[in-house]
Design an enzyme around this catalytic site. Structure first.
Site, mmCIF file in Angstrom:
data_model
loop_
_atom_site.group_PDB
_atom_site.id
_atom_site.type_symbol
_atom_site.label_atom_id
_atom_site.label_comp_id
_atom_site.label_asym_id
_atom_site.label_seq_id
_atom_site.Cartn_x
_atom_site.Cartn_y
_atom_site.Cartn_z
ATOM 1 N N ASP A 115 0.836 -1.190 0.000
ATOM 2 C CA ASP A 115 0.000 0.000 0.000
ATOM 3 C C ASP A 115 0.877 1.249 0.000
ATOM 4 O O ASP A 115 1.898 1.296 0.677
ATOM 5 C CB ASP A 115 -0.913 0.000 1.225
ATOM 6 N N HIS A 149 4.601 4.043 -3.537
ATOM 7 C CA HIS A 149 5.416 5.120 -4.073
ATOM 8 C C HIS A 149 5.893 6.095 -2.996
ATOM 9 O O HIS A 149 6.818 6.864 -3.220
ATOM 10 C CB HIS A 149 4.632 5.891 -5.140
ATOM 11 N N ASP A 201 -10.047 1.478 -4.548
ATOM 12 C CA ASP A 201 -10.045 2.806 -3.945
ATOM 13 C C ASP A 201 -10.227 3.911 -4.970
ATOM 14 O O ASP A 201 -9.895 5.064 -4.718
ATOM 15 C CB ASP A 201 -8.755 3.028 -3.139
#
Length: 1481
Positions: A519, A522, A620
């Site tokens: 999750d 980045h 999401d």
């Protein structure tokens, strides 16, 4: 270092397990160096430790230490991310990189493999699953819908916000999954996961969240050092002050205290936004005075400076470096006016005229002025930060309260503040002034923790919470107010508790789940994720790792993929704005093009994008129904399912839930599975719900295509809304074509085209795999249920599976048409391909074509097992194919192989043909197989099916027929090979044209490799056991030695044995057919320009003797009279009983100087008699005028040039002769330009050239011993040796008694290029010719002088590929050869500088051999250095040889290795002399 992969396939149960061997091979710049490759990939049975590197051992395939072939390798079996680096000499790390090994996933009771491309994943919000007892009923939806993997959002205890990704405790299983009276644990979850794997054939993965924890986590209160607080991160203090000020602004706005200033609690329009800006600038910013955190207290600094001046303090120059200038030093604690200036710099910059009080005060005034300027600069910087902060605050308000796509939060209040707070504040509110006083209380400020979030457009490799970033001050963070950003530091020592806590969290996850989703990947520090995944893989080696990256750059994506070992990157179809882009993504994210070439098992690693997990929508992101239409769900899913990669979706998509299922706010449960659930049911779903029935069929199809090797993809944009995706199996040539009509816009509000264009599908449609349409039904309208996440009941899917074309309701008509003789096409007309519809056809080749392809594969399987699948034995094999090709090839001679493999255009034209030419493109370099192989070497690895050659093959049989017919028209074994090819091509011509390029290449590669095997078997052991470099060079022998239609040389004596004969294609009579050696291609390949005596004798040792072509070499020797050259000794040395050539009968064409030419056999003498006569005459001196002197034999030579005089000096043994109008040595170019007045002029040759001395020493006198009747004796040897150094060595000493022209010396420590030239300066020119004499007659040279001269040559003459033919410091040097240029420049016109600078390749061989010879004389260390140099130099030749479409080395290059268009592309002596160096090595 170049990386290659070697694919080995093992059959393992239901699927093939591919193992990879990774090889490291040296690039050109590293060859010859002592290179060491290190890797942290562990030895089998050992544990992986990231910082433990080991040295890989080099493998030498030939048994010799040859850098062109050596490699080190890894057998890749353990999944993960690994590093390698390499170094040489004293440098340990010169370069390096990463390699990623994919996990092997297994499912089922039999533990069979689940390939990554077979994965179909469905995401579940764990909190919506209810009690653990209910999970099988709810997860059963994934099983029955055909998914093979489940993704759970985190199952840990959630934080106060109830966000799925805000975890209060990373180690505890969420207690809400346990019913009253139960307390389930991780072990219970693990048992369920294992059950799904064995019984449902499904794997389970879950998220790991490393970047933040819930703000209410108990452990973060106990260990505030794990977050970014104002104690460990004081650079955040100004941002915290602003955050508190904005919070107090929120409370005042909520209370209506700014209503009079136009800022009400309910913000609804532009004027309210402007009011926010005004309040910030007028009330907030002036109150908090953020600039004070970045400024200097001027008077304090001036007073400190004043005291130093009064005390007479001088600056420390070791700190200032004597440089003037002043900069503010930021206070590391970020206190108001805490900044300082460096007093040493101040003392260096502001110096009083004297120590008087007046001058000191004057100096303090200068400092005060400068400090005020610096403070103003800091104020300006903070002003810019505040402007950005105001913009971000207003932008946040616009999204949250005004934007149609935003959450519309309504009036400002404490629950929904003006903007999300950036820091935790675990105390009761105070006034802002009171809160500012907390800044001096570390026990309080350590609990002011920075929230996490993401920064739009930020560098993902930078941590935005670390010093140097102003993200929090500028309010650029899109903040998650329920989470605290975690601070790991650079390693476990910086925050031991956090690292230990998160490692335990990771190990729990890896123990019970088959994979993880990273999750917020980045924004997770790379070194943290790297360490945690190492810990996870220690628990579960075959860990499947996926991540969604928002870096905006595929290059940065690859950084994450490589370092973390990410197995699949999440990609989303929702990112496509239209159907065209959606189809492009399918093509982008996996698979080869249809008709792709078969790649070799061992091949260089090619650039590629990361393996994709292509989802129709992620959990999401916004709901597709809101952005497109409900009807688009099915066709977009079908497009995604046809992708050749992992695919998936999120729970709710298939049930047509018309809103985003919020990871924060959603608390309802997922419905359970019931196959007979009615459409109106909210608590249960079944096949009648949404598009579940369609998705099941699509998921099953996706898995089938991946499992059965449908790895080729073609995407066709039929019209604006229709996308057709083809998946093709290259072994069976079955295809599945899915036609998907998207519905990006609601049909009720958008007018779709009613005219659906027909489709033309090549091949035979075997069945309709599935057809499905999204249709409306009468089941009531959607109403959001209070307890269950329900979908839209008004839509369902009409679906049929595995039906005939006639049973289809989507297809109106199907007709069969023929496209040429080998391609059958079915035309499909649609009647119910409405928006939201799909149809998938299973297509085979036309039965006849299918059989022919199978037969082709059957015959190709003799060359590679890759072709066995899909092969069909030929019931009636043609006669030409009844023998293996290798057996036919074994009958070919090397002369035959010259025809099969090579022959340039000029050579072919002599036979009445030519090389194949493609209109609009170019002509192949060779008519033989190498011409094609060179082109396909570029086409094949890139699958460049749009190349003109591929287009030509698809359009017709011209090239195919050219290849076979050219050989069929020959005689004997060559014709048999041609007939074999013709028979194979007969099958090829009758398969679909789109498959012709790949199968043509397969036949070509098979034939070519078989031909190479046959070639090497006919050569010496040196070649057979040699490296790839040696073998490439040996092919030059086949390339250059051939038999043309017209004999290139006069006939040999009829009495000579083992001379090949043929029936003349012109006269029909028996004639000799000895091979002749071309000087170079393409310019010196045919007619009178093919055979050059000098080129032949220089190339003969490397291309004929070292390759084992002894009989052919004998014929060339006798024909070209090469016994007068030093290479005669080579023949006698290399050939068994080579001295017997002296007794060979030789036909004399001109037995006397003035006789007419005699007929073959009319006058014959044994070879030793001719040697006697020739040596006698040369020793006595020769003087003659060339026959037919005049323009008939040379249109540029002047009359004087046809008169030749040559003699040997009895005192020195030096040979001299020639004149300035004749070309006496290889380094002469006859001038041709009348304009530049160099026509008929050459370089002076009335001297003793260095080239000629090798005859004297190594050949002339030893050969005198052949007969004892000569008047002179071998004593001449010593006279030449003693005179040589005296005459040729340039010492540079002006008092040297041997130096006749000391004023002409401009390079010392060299050997002259000639001796006694009419233009004396020519003697002193530095050229590479002395290196040739060094190899042939090394005893003429003293070791020390020779070495010194070689070092000068290396420095001044050695180029990337060749040797400069003239010293670049010489006044007439010009390194660019242009034979077409005609101007007034005497030295350049018409290529007069042919040997005045351009870099010729063949002298490099002699230079390197000389270096090796004399280095060995000097000792081990110089010799080792020289071997390194030689290998490094030759690596460039190997690279050129590999890349050259001519598969050769050029005659010459322009300066610094630049390409010369006037050079032969491949030259015999260039190849030969490099071969000789390798032989010496």
């Amino acid at each position: 270092v170049n990386l290659f992969k070697h694919v080995r396939t093992h059959v393992n149960d239901r699927f093939k397990l591919r193992r990879f061997e990774l090889q490291f091979r040296l690039g050109p710049s590293l060859q010859g160096r002592r290179v060491m490759v290190h890797t942290n990939y562990p030895l089998e049975g050992q544990q992986f430790i990231r910082n433990n590197f080991r040295v890989l051992v080099w493998n030498y395939p030939t048994g010799r230490e040859d850098d062109s072939d050596k490699f080190c390798s890894l057998d890749l079996k353990i999944a993960g991310s690994y590093q390698y680096y390499f170094g040489y000499g004293d440098t340990e790390r010169s370069g390096g990189g990463y390699f990623v090994v994919d996990p092997v996933l297994r499912v089922g009771a039999d533990n069979h493999i689940l390939p990554l491309d077979c994965i179909t994943i469905q995401t579940y919000l764990s909190k919506c699953l209810g009690h653990l007892d209910d999970w099988p009923d709810r997860l059963g939806v994934a099983k029955e819908s055909g998914y093979t993997m489940i993704h759970f959002t985190p199952l840990q205890t959630l934080g106060e916000s109830r966000s799925c990704y805000s975890l209060a405790d990373q180690l505890s299983f969420n207690p809400e999954f346990s019913p009253v009276g139960q307390s389930y644990s991780w072990a219970d979850v693990g048992a369920l996961v294992e059950k799904l794997k064995k019984e449902w054939n499904m794997l389970c993965i879950t998220d790991v969240v490393y970047n933040h924890t819930a703000a209410n986590s108990v452990w973060i209160r106990e260990h505030p050092e794990c977050g970014y607080n104002l104690v460990n991160s004081p650079h955040l203090r100004p941002a915290w002050v602003l955050d508190r000020a904005v919070w107090h602004l929120t409370t005042r706005v909520a209370e209506g205290r700014y209503k009079d200033k136009g800022l009400p609690a309910d913000i609804t329009n532009e004027s309210h936004l402007n009011a926010i800006r005004s309040v910030l600038w007028q009330d907030v910013y002036p109150q908090i005075k953020l600039w004070e955190f970045f400024q200097v207290k001027v008077e304090d600094a001036v007073e400190q400076f004043r005291i130093l001046l009064r005390n007479g303090t001088k600056p420390d120059h070791s700190k200032t470096g004597g440089k003037k200038g002043l900069k503010i030093i930021q206070d590391p604690q970020y206190r108001r006016y805490g900044n300082t200036v460096d007093m040493d710099s101040a003392l260096e910059t502001f110096v009083p005229h004297s120590s008087s009080p007046q001058h000191i005060e004057e100096c303090c005034g200068w400092l005060r002025q400068k400090l005020n300027e610096l403070n103003d600069e800091q104020h300006h910087i903070i002003h810019q930060h505040q402007e950005q902060a105001a913009n971000c605050i207003v932008g946040n308000v616009v999204y949250e309260r005004l934007a149609d796509h935003g959450p519309k939060l309504g009036p400002v209040n404490r629950k929904n503040p003006l903007v999300t707070r950036y820091f935790t504040y675990p105390y009761q509110d105070m006034t802002l002034e009171q809160e500012m006083q907390l800044l001096d209380q570390p026990d309080k400020t350590c609990h002011f923790l920075a929230h996490n979030g993401w920064v739009m457009g930020d560098d993902p490799l930078r941590n935005f919470a670390e010093p140097g970033s102003n993200v929090y001050l500028r309010r650029e963070l899109i903040c998650w107010g329920d989470s605290v950003k975690l601070r790991y530091g650079s390693g476990p020592e910086d925050c031991p508790y956090l690292w230990a806590h998160m490692q335990k969290y990771t190990e729990i996850t890896a123990k019970y789940f088959h994979g993880v989703r990273l999750d917020n990947c980045h924004s997770t520090p790379l070194h943290v994720a790297e360490a945690m995944l190492d810990a996870a893989r220690a628990v579960r080696p075959n860990l499947y790792v996926i991540a969604e990256l928002f870096t905006g750059s595929e290059l940065i994506d690859n950084v994450f993929v490589n370092r973390l070992g990410i197995s699949s990157l999440i990609r989303e179809a929702m990112s496509a704005g239209d159907s065209h882009e959606e189809g492009r993504l399918v093509y982008r994210y996996g698979g080869e093009p249809v008709g792709a070439f078969v790649q070799p098992s061992l091949r260089p690693l090619m650039p590629s994008i990361a393996h994709a997990m292509f989802l129709d929508v992620t959990h999401d992101n916004e709901c597709p129904i809101q952005l497109r239409s409900a009807l688009d769900s099915l066709p977009s899913s079908a497009i995604v399912s046809m992708a050749c990669c992992a695919t998936g979706s999120t729970r709710g998509y298939d049930e047509l839930v018309p809103h985003q299922i919020s990871v924060v706010k959603e608390e309802r449960f997922y419905p359970k599975w019931n196959p007979s659930a009615p459409p109106t049911s909210t608590g249960e779903v079944g096949f009648q719900t949404g598009i579940i029935a369609g998705k099941r069929a699509l998921n099953n199809l996706h898995q089938e295509l991946a499992a059965q090797g449908f790895i080729q993809v073609y995407v066709d944009q039929v019209d604006a809304d229709i996308v057709a995706v083809t998946r093709h199996c290259p072994s069976t040539h079955q295809s599945v074509v899915a036609v998907c009509r998207t519905a990006f816009w609601n049909p009720k509000t958008h007018q779709y085209n009613t005219n659906v264009p027909p489709m033309f599908i090549p091949g035979k449609i075997e069945e309709v795999v599935l057809e499905a349409r999204t249709v409306e039904r009468s089941a009531g309208k959607y109403k959001k249920d209070d307890n269950y996440i329900n979908g839209m009941p008004e839509y369902t899917v009409e679906i049929k599976e595995h039906i005939s074309l006639e049973e289809s309701t989507v297809v109106k008509k199907a007709g069969v048409t023929s496209k040429g003789r080998s391609e059958f096409v079915q035309e499909i007309t649609f009647q119910k391909l409405t928006p939201g519809s799909i149809i998938a056809f299973r297509v085979s080749l036309d039965p006849k074509a299918q059989t022919l392809v199978g037969v082709l594969r059957y015959y190709l399987s003799q060359f590679s097992p890759k072709y066995r699948r899909g092969s069909v034995a030929d019931e009636n094999p043609p006669e030409a194919l009844q023998k293996p090709l290798a057996q036919l090839m074994s009958k070919l001679t090397l002369a035959d192989l010259n025809v099969l493999l090579f022959r340039c255009d000029a050579e072919e034209q002599e036979d009445g043909g030519g090389c194949y030419s493609i209109p609009g493109w170019e002509t192949f370099k060779y008519a033989g197989l190498q011409g094609l192989m060179s082109v396909f070497a570029d086409i094949r690895p890139n699958n460049d099916l749009g190349h003109p050659v591929c287009s030509n093959l698809r359009q017709g049989d011209w090239l195919i027929d050219f290849v076979s017919n050219r050989l069929i028209h020959k005689e004997g074994p060559l014709a048999q090979v041609g007939e074999w090819l013709g028979a194979m091509f007969n099958y090829l011509k009758h398969i679909p044209r789109y498959l012709v390029p790949c199968y043509f290449d397969a036949i070509l590669v098979s034939t070519y490799t078989t031909a190479l095997d046959a070639t090497y078997k006919l050569m010496s052991s040196f070649v057979q056991n040699g490296s790839s470099f040696v073998r490439h060079l040996a092919l030059g022998s086949v390339q250059m030695c051939g038999v043309g239609r017209f004999p290139a040389l006069p006939p040999l004596s009829m009495k000579l044995e083992d001379v090949p004969y043929r029936i003349s294609p012109i006269t029909g009579q028996k004639e000799q057919c000895c091979v002749s050696l071309a000087a170079g291609l393409p310019h010196f390949s045919s007619g009178i320009f093919r055979c050059w005596g000098r080129d032949t004798f220089i190339a003969l040792r490397g291309l004929m003797l070292l390759t084992g072509r002894h009989t052919e070499a004998r014929c060339v020797f006798v024909l070209k009279k090469l016994f007068l050259s030093p290479w005669f000794n080579d023949y006698a040395t290399h050939v068994p009983n080579g001295h017997e050539i002296l007794h060979c009968p030789v036909t004399r064409m001109y037995p006397t100087d003035d006789c007419e030419p005699c007929k073959p056999g009319e006058v014959e003498q044994p070879l030793y008699d001719i040697i006697q006569e020739a040596l006698q005459r040369h020793l006595e001196g020769i003087s003659f005028r060339e026959r037919n002197a005049g323009p008939k034999i040379d249109m540029n030579m002047r009359d004087e040039g046809f008169s030749v005089v040559a003699k040997a000096d009895p005192a020195t043994g030096f040979v001299s002769g020639g004149n300035r109008f004749n070309c006496g040595t290889w380094m002469d170019k006859m001038g041709e330009s009348e304009r530049a007045r160099n026509k008929g002029i050459s370089t002076p040759q009335d001297c003793s050239p260095m080239m000629e001395l090798k005859y004297t020493e190594t050949q002339l006198f030893p050969l005198l011993q052949v007969k004892s009747c000569l008047s002179r004796t071998p004593s001449g040897t010593s006279s030449c040796s003693s005179a040589f150094e005296a005459g040729f060595w340039v010492s540079g000493d002006p008092n040297d008694p041997n130096e006749k022209h000391p004023d002409l010396v401009h390079k010392k420590g060299i050997y002259k290029d000639s001796y006694g030239a009419s233009s004396p300066w020519c003697d002193y020119q530095l050229r590479p010719n002395f290196t040739i004499a060094m190899v042939v007659a090394p005893e003429l040279f003293t070791v020390e002088r020779a070495w010194k001269a070689l070092e000068v040559a290396e420095k001044k003459l050695l180029g990337p590929l060749g040797m400069k033919t003239l010293d670049p410091d010489d006044m007439v040097y010009c390194g660019v050869y242009d034979n077409a240029l005609d101007n007034d420049n005497y030295n350049l016109a018409k290529g007069f500088n042919y040997h005045q600078g351009p870099e010729w390749l063949w002298p490099v061989g002699y230079f390197l051999r000389a270096k090796l010879y004399f280095a060995k004389k000097l000792g081990e260390e110089p010799y080792a250095r020289t071997v390194t140099l030689v290998k490094n130099v030759l690596s460039r030749h190997y690279t050129h040889l590999e890349k050259s479409p001519w598969k050769g080395l050029p005659e010459l290059t322009n300066e610094n290795g630049q390409y010369c268009p006037f050079s032969c592309e491949t030259q015999a002596w260039s190849l030969a002399t490099v071969m000789e160096v390798l032989y010496d090595l």
